[in-house]
Design an enzyme around this catalytic site. Structure first.
Site, PDB file in Angstrom:
ATOM      1  N   LYS A  62      55.531 -23.525  -4.451  1.00  0.00           N
ATOM      2  CA  LYS A  62      56.715 -22.651  -4.482  1.00  0.00           C
ATOM      3  C   LYS A  62      57.496 -22.771  -3.183  1.00  0.00           C
ATOM      4  O   LYS A  62      58.705 -22.843  -3.185  1.00  0.00           O
ATOM      5  CB  LYS A  62      56.284 -21.190  -4.666  1.00  0.00           C
ATOM      6  CG  LYS A  62      55.788 -20.866  -6.057  1.00  0.00           C
ATOM      7  CD  LYS A  62      56.940 -20.418  -6.944  1.00  0.00           C
ATOM      8  CE  LYS A  62      56.551 -19.894  -8.285  1.00  0.00           C
ATOM      9  NZ  LYS A  62      55.392 -20.363  -8.951  1.00  0.00           N
TER      10      LYS A  62
ATOM     11  N   LYS B  48      51.230 -29.904 -16.316  1.00  0.00           N
ATOM     12  CA  LYS B  48      50.421 -29.004 -17.151  1.00  0.00           C
ATOM     13  C   LYS B  48      51.293 -28.139 -18.067  1.00  0.00           C
ATOM     14  O   LYS B  48      52.464 -27.884 -17.759  1.00  0.00           O
ATOM     15  CB  LYS B  48      49.513 -28.143 -16.280  1.00  0.00           C
ATOM     16  CG  LYS B  48      50.233 -27.121 -15.471  1.00  0.00           C
ATOM     17  CD  LYS B  48      49.285 -26.017 -15.024  1.00  0.00           C
ATOM     18  CE  LYS B  48      50.129 -24.887 -14.446  1.00  0.00           C
ATOM     19  NZ  LYS B  48      49.555 -23.595 -14.447  1.00  0.00           N
TER      20      LYS B  48
ATOM     21  N   LYS C 106      53.964 -21.585 -18.907  1.00  0.00           N
ATOM     22  CA  LYS C 106      54.986 -20.681 -19.441  1.00  0.00           C
ATOM     23  C   LYS C 106      56.379 -21.014 -18.913  1.00  0.00           C
ATOM     24  O   LYS C 106      57.360 -20.932 -19.626  1.00  0.00           O
ATOM     25  CB  LYS C 106      54.656 -19.233 -19.047  1.00  0.00           C
ATOM     26  CG  LYS C 106      53.464 -18.669 -19.794  1.00  0.00           C
ATOM     27  CD  LYS C 106      52.999 -17.347 -19.178  1.00  0.00           C
ATOM     28  CE  LYS C 106      51.548 -17.080 -19.543  1.00  0.00           C
ATOM     29  NZ  LYS C 106      50.955 -15.922 -18.906  1.00  0.00           N
TER      30      LYS C 106
HETATM   31  P1  TYM Z   1      47.660 -17.254 -15.745  1.00  0.00           P
HETATM   32  O1  TYM Z   1      48.245 -16.088 -16.422  1.00  0.00           O
HETATM   33  O2  TYM Z   1      48.583 -18.223 -15.080  1.00  0.00           O
HETATM   34  O3  TYM Z   1      46.786 -18.102 -16.746  1.00  0.00           O
HETATM   35  C1  TYM Z   1      45.737 -17.500 -17.471  1.00  0.00           C
HETATM   36  C2  TYM Z   1      44.609 -18.498 -17.679  1.00  0.00           C
HETATM   37  O4  TYM Z   1      45.077 -19.633 -18.424  1.00  0.00           O
HETATM   38  C3  TYM Z   1      44.735 -20.819 -17.718  1.00  0.00           C
HETATM   39  N1  TYM Z   1      45.769 -21.846 -17.949  1.00  0.00           N
HETATM   40  C4  TYM Z   1      45.494 -23.126 -18.181  1.00  0.00           C
HETATM   41  N2  TYM Z   1      44.321 -23.783 -18.276  1.00  0.00           N
HETATM   42  C5  TYM Z   1      44.385 -25.102 -18.538  1.00  0.00           C
HETATM   43  N3  TYM Z   1      45.551 -25.788 -18.716  1.00  0.00           N
HETATM   44  C6  TYM Z   1      46.748 -25.155 -18.640  1.00  0.00           C
HETATM   45  N4  TYM Z   1      47.872 -25.833 -18.839  1.00  0.00           N
HETATM   46  C7  TYM Z   1      46.753 -23.768 -18.355  1.00  0.00           C
HETATM   47  N5  TYM Z   1      47.725 -22.844 -18.192  1.00  0.00           N
HETATM   48  C8  TYM Z   1      47.107 -21.671 -17.937  1.00  0.00           C
HETATM   49  C9  TYM Z   1      44.673 -20.424 -16.259  1.00  0.00           C
HETATM   50  O5  TYM Z   1      43.907 -21.329 -15.499  1.00  0.00           O
HETATM   51  C10 TYM Z   1      44.061 -19.042 -16.352  1.00  0.00           C
HETATM   52  O6  TYM Z   1      42.657 -19.141 -16.436  1.00  0.00           O
HETATM   53  N6  TYM Z   1      45.902 -15.813 -11.384  1.00  0.00           N
HETATM   54  C11 TYM Z   1      45.553 -15.826 -12.788  1.00  0.00           C
HETATM   55  C12 TYM Z   1      45.259 -14.436 -13.327  1.00  0.00           C
HETATM   56  C13 TYM Z   1      44.218 -13.709 -12.554  1.00  0.00           C
HETATM   57  C14 TYM Z   1      42.822 -13.949 -12.598  1.00  0.00           C
HETATM   58  C15 TYM Z   1      42.242 -13.035 -11.672  1.00  0.00           C
HETATM   59  C16 TYM Z   1      42.022 -14.845 -13.313  1.00  0.00           C
HETATM   60  C17 TYM Z   1      44.444 -12.707 -11.669  1.00  0.00           C
HETATM   61  N7  TYM Z   1      43.258 -12.296 -11.136  1.00  0.00           N
HETATM   62  C18 TYM Z   1      40.877 -12.992 -11.454  1.00  0.00           C
HETATM   63  C19 TYM Z   1      40.626 -14.776 -13.104  1.00  0.00           C
HETATM   64  C20 TYM Z   1      40.079 -13.884 -12.174  1.00  0.00           C
HETATM   65  C21 TYM Z   1      46.736 -16.426 -13.519  1.00  0.00           C
HETATM   66  O7  TYM Z   1      47.801 -16.484 -13.003  1.00  0.00           O
HETATM   67  O8  TYM Z   1      46.509 -16.785 -14.749  1.00  0.00           O
END
Ligand code: TYM
Length: 335
Positions: free
Chosen positions: A116, A199, A202
């Site tokens: 970012k 990847k 969203k």
């Molecule tokens: P977020 O909302 O970006 O994504 C949620 C989960 O989906 C997985 N993911 C993917 N895995 C593989 N390939 C992709 N293209 C892909 N896109 C999304 C992410 O790896 C994630 O597991 N920071 C986290 C949320 C969070 C969290 C936590 C997770 C906050 N606190 C504590 C675990 C433990 C996030 O932004 O996820």
């Protein structure tokens, strides 16, 4: 009695959930939640959402939708705890306590921040502090309920590594307190986007969403980028340069995989036929999730809020105990 392993993971409330979320993380939520040896906590990271999303109505809408999607993929809100990050204010307190054990340098080198910041080098001033300290709040999410296992996709692994470091650091300074959380066994999963550029995400508009209709899936896969070096069907393709082959690896049977690989590399099968198999498999995966989600329409958002209310109480009970212990150990208890 065997002590249960605590499983914890979360998703931000930032729009429709997609195949990347499902294949990279949510699929494992369901699997782990079916194992009686685990005690599972799945939450909606609505505080993390604030680093990028400012419309309160959107956050609330997406929060409720994620609750209903968790249930639609097969998570039982009775046996697993489903809650909102904002229901447990003590996590934000733990965030501060852990922030005091984290260096700025550690945070500045986290990939999500670097990306970012690099993108907005000129606008450095506009990168918010929340984005920098995002991984510390994530460590607090993980360490608060004393998580043993954290199922997340590959992009989140550096953040979980920080939580592991902080657990070790805290234990070394103040005595054994946190288990060192583990990632998913096996490989880190990264689901590619349909644009062939990186990847699935969203904000990249390159997703198959979990609620996409069969027609939408057909349309999106039809337009998806394949091996760009393969111009005509008569050219042999290289599946390893094709994002859709990675999707096949995650979704198709061994027999289909062999058929697609052999057909592509020998120029016997064109992208159209390869895509047809993939479309069918995606739709087969999504159909039962969508049926269940449709059934939940009747109970609607009131039900989602009830689940969050109950889950919030259960999660908070567990996390408050940790935070009190941590404050005591750090010399800053509640007087
Ligand atoms: P977020 O909302 O970006 O994504 C949620 C989960 O989906 C997985 N993911 C993917 N895995 C593989 N390939 C992709 N293209 C892909 N896109 C999304 C992410 O790896 C994630 O597991 N920071 C986290 C949320 C969070 C969290 C936590 C997770 C906050 N606190 C504590 C675990 C433990 C996030 O932004 O996820």
């Amino acid at each position: 009695m065997i002590e249960k392993k605590v499983v914890l993971s979360g998703i931000r409330a930032t729009g429709s959930l997609h195949l990347g979320n499902y294949l990279g993380a949510m699929k494992y939520f369901v699997k782990l939640s079916k194992d009686e040896k685990n005690s599972c906590y799945f939450f909606i990271a609505n505080l993390h959402t604030l680093t990028t999303r400012i419309n309160p109505d959107d956050i609330l809408r997406d929060l409720k939708e994620i609750v209903l999607t968790y249930i639609s993929i097969g998570i039982d809100p009775e046996s697993s705890v489903i809650f909102a990050q904002s229901s447990v204010p003590e996590t934000s307190e733990l965030n501060w306590l852990l922030a005091c054990l984290t260096s700025v340098a550690e945070l500045e080198k986290m990939p999500h921040f670097k990306e970012k910041k690099d993108m907005k080098e000129i606008l450095h001033e506009t990168v918010n502090v929340g984005l920098l300290t995002y991984p510390v709040l994530m460590a607090a999410d993980i360490l608060g309920p004393l998580a043993n296992k954290v199922p997340v996709g590959e992009d989140q692994h550096p953040h979980v590594e920080l939580a592991r470091d902080l657990a070790r650091r805290f234990n070394a300074l103040y005595g054994e307190t946190f288990p060192v959380p583990e990632l998913l066994e096996g490989e880190a999963i990264r689901v590619p986007g349909l644009d062939g550029k990186g990847k699935m995400g969203k904000s990249n508009q390159n997703t198959i969403d979990l609620m996409d209709s069969p027609e939408e899936v057909l349309k999106k896969i039809g337009k998806a980028v394949t091996d760009t070096a393969r111009v005509r069907k008569s050219d042999a393709g290289n599946p390893l340069n094709c994002g859709l082959y990675t999707l096949h690896q995650l979704l198709s049977s061994d027999g289909e995989l062999m058929e697609v690989y052999a057909g592509c590399t020998s120029a016997q099968m064109g992208c159209v036929d390869c895509k047809k198999i993939l479309v069918e498999n995606i739709n087969q995966l999504l159909a039962p999730i969508q049926v269940k989600r449709f059934e939940l329409n009747e109970k609607g958002s009131k039900y989602a809020l009830e689940v969050l209310h109950e889950g919030g109480k259960r999660a908070r009970k567990k996390i408050v105990a940790t935070v009190e212990n941590v404050k005591e150990k750090m010399g800053v208890p509640l007087y």
